[in-house]
Design a protein around this motif. Structure first.
Motif, mmCIF file in Angstrom:
data_model
loop_
_atom_site.group_PDB
_atom_site.id
_atom_site.type_symbol
_atom_site.label_atom_id
_atom_site.label_comp_id
_atom_site.label_asym_id
_atom_site.label_seq_id
_atom_site.Cartn_x
_atom_site.Cartn_y
_atom_site.Cartn_z
ATOM 1 N N PHE A 106 0.809 -1.213 0.000
ATOM 2 C CA PHE A 106 0.000 0.000 0.000
ATOM 3 C C PHE A 106 0.845 1.268 0.000
ATOM 4 C CE2 PHE A 106 -3.383 -2.908 0.717
ATOM 5 C CZ PHE A 106 -4.476 -2.289 0.142
ATOM 6 N N ALA A 107 2.095 1.171 0.430
ATOM 7 C CA ALA A 107 2.998 2.305 0.273
ATOM 8 C C ALA A 107 3.186 2.604 -1.217
ATOM 9 C CB ALA A 107 4.340 2.019 0.938
ATOM 10 N N SER A 108 3.300 1.550 -2.032
ATOM 11 C CA SER A 108 3.405 1.727 -3.487
ATOM 12 C C SER A 108 2.126 2.336 -4.057
ATOM 13 C CB SER A 108 3.678 0.376 -4.167
ATOM 14 O OG SER A 108 4.932 -0.132 -3.802
ATOM 15 N N ILE A 109 0.981 1.808 -3.632
ATOM 16 C CA ILE A 109 -0.303 2.309 -4.135
ATOM 17 C C ILE A 109 -0.485 3.787 -3.796
ATOM 18 C CG2 ILE A 109 -2.813 2.131 -3.909
ATOM 19 C CD1 ILE A 109 -2.453 -0.845 -3.384
ATOM 20 N N HIS A 162 7.305 16.880 1.839
ATOM 21 C CA HIS A 162 7.672 16.002 2.955
ATOM 22 C C HIS A 162 6.432 15.559 3.736
ATOM 23 C CE1 HIS A 162 11.873 18.080 2.884
ATOM 24 N NE2 HIS A 162 11.757 17.138 1.963
ATOM 25 N N GLN A 163 5.475 16.471 3.887
ATOM 26 C CA GLN A 163 4.244 16.131 4.600
ATOM 27 C C GLN A 163 3.431 15.094 3.829
ATOM 28 O OE1 GLN A 163 2.554 20.056 4.999
ATOM 29 N NE2 GLN A 163 3.473 20.400 7.034
ATOM 30 N N LEU A 164 3.382 15.247 2.501
ATOM 31 C CA LEU A 164 2.648 14.277 1.682
ATOM 32 C C LEU A 164 3.307 12.898 1.741
ATOM 33 C CD1 LEU A 164 1.801 16.474 -1.441
ATOM 34 C CD2 LEU A 164 0.179 15.564 0.234
ATOM 35 N N ILE A 165 4.625 12.884 1.748
ATOM 36 C CA ILE A 165 5.347 11.609 1.872
ATOM 37 C C ILE A 165 5.027 10.957 3.218
ATOM 38 C CG2 ILE A 165 7.641 10.580 2.116
ATOM 39 C CD1 ILE A 165 8.599 12.683 0.036
ATOM 40 N N ALA A 166 4.956 11.771 4.263
ATOM 41 C CA ALA A 166 4.595 11.247 5.590
ATOM 42 C C ALA A 166 3.195 10.656 5.580
ATOM 43 C CB ALA A 166 4.695 12.357 6.633
ATOM 44 N N VAL A 167 2.270 11.300 4.853
ATOM 45 C CA VAL A 167 0.892 10.795 4.744
ATOM 46 C C VAL A 167 0.884 9.419 4.071
ATOM 47 C CG1 VAL A 167 -1.327 11.153 3.592
ATOM 48 C CG2 VAL A 167 -0.218 13.055 4.778
ATOM 49 N N VAL A 168 1.702 9.263 3.028
ATOM 50 C CA VAL A 168 1.794 7.974 2.323
ATOM 51 C C VAL A 168 2.166 6.854 3.298
ATOM 52 C CG1 VAL A 168 3.167 6.651 0.658
ATOM 53 C CG2 VAL A 168 2.315 8.917 0.045
ATOM 54 N N TRP A 169 3.198 7.087 4.105
ATOM 55 C CA TRP A 169 3.663 6.051 5.031
ATOM 56 C C TRP A 169 2.676 5.832 6.168
ATOM 57 C CZ3 TRP A 169 7.016 3.006 3.072
ATOM 58 C CH2 TRP A 169 7.996 3.476 2.187
ATOM 59 N N MET A 170 2.038 6.889 6.635
ATOM 60 C CA MET A 170 1.081 6.745 7.731
ATOM 61 C C MET A 170 -0.157 5.974 7.292
ATOM 62 S SD MET A 170 1.395 10.481 9.564
ATOM 63 C CE MET A 170 0.096 10.148 10.753
ATOM 64 N N LEU A 171 -0.648 6.263 6.081
ATOM 65 C CA LEU A 171 -1.804 5.519 5.568
ATOM 66 C C LEU A 171 -1.458 4.040 5.375
ATOM 67 C CD1 LEU A 171 -3.391 7.923 2.920
ATOM 68 C CD2 LEU A 171 -4.430 7.145 5.059
ATOM 69 N N SER A 172 -0.252 3.775 4.876
ATOM 70 C CA SER A 172 0.195 2.390 4.681
ATOM 71 C C SER A 172 0.263 1.663 6.017
ATOM 72 C CB SER A 172 1.569 2.371 4.001
ATOM 73 O OG SER A 172 1.547 3.090 2.796
ATOM 74 N N LEU A 173 0.787 2.356 7.021
ATOM 75 C CA LEU A 173 0.861 1.765 8.362
ATOM 76 C C LEU A 173 -0.534 1.505 8.919
ATOM 77 C CD1 LEU A 173 2.629 0.915 10.752
ATOM 78 C CD2 LEU A 173 2.537 3.280 11.563
ATOM 79 N N PHE A 174 -1.468 2.410 8.640
ATOM 80 C CA PHE A 174 -2.842 2.255 9.106
ATOM 81 C C PHE A 174 -3.473 0.985 8.531
ATOM 82 C CE2 PHE A 174 -7.394 3.108 8.109
ATOM 83 C CZ PHE A 174 -7.883 3.091 9.407
ATOM 84 N N VAL A 175 -3.279 0.749 7.229
ATOM 85 C CA VAL A 175 -3.837 -0.451 6.598
ATOM 86 C C VAL A 175 -3.191 -1.713 7.178
ATOM 87 C CG1 VAL A 175 -4.222 -1.667 4.421
ATOM 88 C CG2 VAL A 175 -4.333 0.822 4.475
ATOM 89 N N ALA A 176 -1.868 -1.657 7.407
ATOM 90 C CA ALA A 176 -1.174 -2.805 7.982
ATOM 91 C C ALA A 176 -1.677 -3.110 9.395
ATOM 92 C CB ALA A 176 0.333 -2.545 8.005
#
Length: 319
Positions: free
Chosen positions: A113-116, A145-159
């Motif tokens: 999901f980080a890729s998605i 940088h904030q958008l990149i952080a959102v990508v990783w946080m959303l991926s972590l949320f799904v995991a």
């Protein structure tokens, strides 16, 4: 059996269906070798991608921030997800250890999901660059940088959702619908964004002769550089490759989900294994696309390799 059971593998939801009996050794070896080769290709390709895009020349292109994020996510697929999948493939038939399986799948989902989400943010960034070019140029690095952080946080949320589902905090059906929502909403956003990008580019191309004499200064500001146009085309190709390599896997999982169990879906395991291999293969496809579509990427990569080779020869001569 109900749908919350591990009678089949959903997603980068679940990767290996449980089956009665062991997989033949010859098949295990074939799939493991294929997956190992994919993992090596992913690691090498994305290490080179990160090295190239973090060079000063390409880092000036701010879309490179997201491309580096995508490369890091893909690198994690090759470093963690694929080796763990190989381990599950060879050991799951013998010992079904729930905790380690859930941990593996959580990592698999996180990287996938980080890729998605990275592809989704890239599409939105390109749309903003085309629709609001002046504002886009004034966008700060902090926003990226904030958008990149959102990508990783959303991926972590799904995991984390999967991890909770694995320990039956809530029903699998709920998690399934979350996954489907995230995947297809992301694909919808990506597709709509690129359609709007191409529509805008085509419109300005047609309007240029009519407005050039009166609004030359404005056209100079709004005019897309050849590099930007090439980048949009490259990102579109990356997205198409992503769809072609991911969708078969998720379609199979939807079929299995609707069939209640893997056995009742009547899908041969080899078909599932192939779609999983295809799914992982997407992570080394991007560096290939970059090398073909972005000349500066190729020049930077070849230049860097040439300098390292020269430095190696010089050090050997000194010895």
């Amino acid at each position: 059996m109900n749908k919350s059971s591990n009678s089949y593998d959903f997603n980068s939801t679940q990767g290996t269906p449980t089956m009665n009996g062991a997989m033949p050794m010859s098949e295990q070896v074939t799939w493991c070798v294929a997956l190992a080769l994919v993992a090596i290709a992913i690691i090498v390709g994305n290490c080179l991608t990160i090295a190239v895009f973090t060079k000063r020349k390409l880092l000036r292109m701010r879309a490179s921030y997201f491309l580096v994020t995508l490369a890091i996510a893909d690198l994690m697929v090759g470093t963690f997800a694929v080796p763990l999948y190989i381990h599950q493939l060879t050991s799951y038939w013998k010992t079904n250890v729930k905790g380690t399986y859930i941990a593996y799948k959580a990592i698999d989902i996180f990287t996938a999901f980080a890729s998605i989400f990275a592809l989704t943010v890239i599409a939105l960034e390109r749309l903003y660059a085309v629709m609001c070019p002046l504002r886009h140029r004034l966008t700060s690095k902090k926003t990226y940088h904030q958008l990149i952080a959102v990508v990783w946080m959303l991926s972590l949320f799904v995991a984390v959702l999967y991890f909770m589902n694995g320990f039956e905090v809530f029903k699998f059906r709920i998690f399934f619908y979350f996954i489907i929502f995230f995947i297809f909403s992301s694909l919808l956003v990506i597709c709509v964004a690129y359609v709007l990008v191409w529509a805008n580019v085509s419109y300005h191309k047609r309007e240029k002769p009519k407005r050039e004499s009166r609004y030359k200064e404005e056209l100079d500001q709004l005019k897309r550089s050849a590099q930007e146009k090439q980048l949009v085309t490259t990102l579109l190709i990356i997205t198409l490759v992503f769809v072609l390599t991911w969708i078969p896997f998720y379609i199979l999982n939807i079929v299995v989900f609707l069939s209640d169990t893997w056995e009742s879906s009547h899908i041969p395991y080899e078909v599932f294994a192939f779609t999983k291999l295809l799914h992982y293969s997407n992570s080394f496809a991007n560096p290939i696309v970059y090398s073909i579509r972005i000349p500066k990427f190729t020049r930077t990569l070849l230049g860097s390799l040439k300098r390292k080779r020269t430095a190696l020869f010089e050090s050997l001569q000194l010895r």
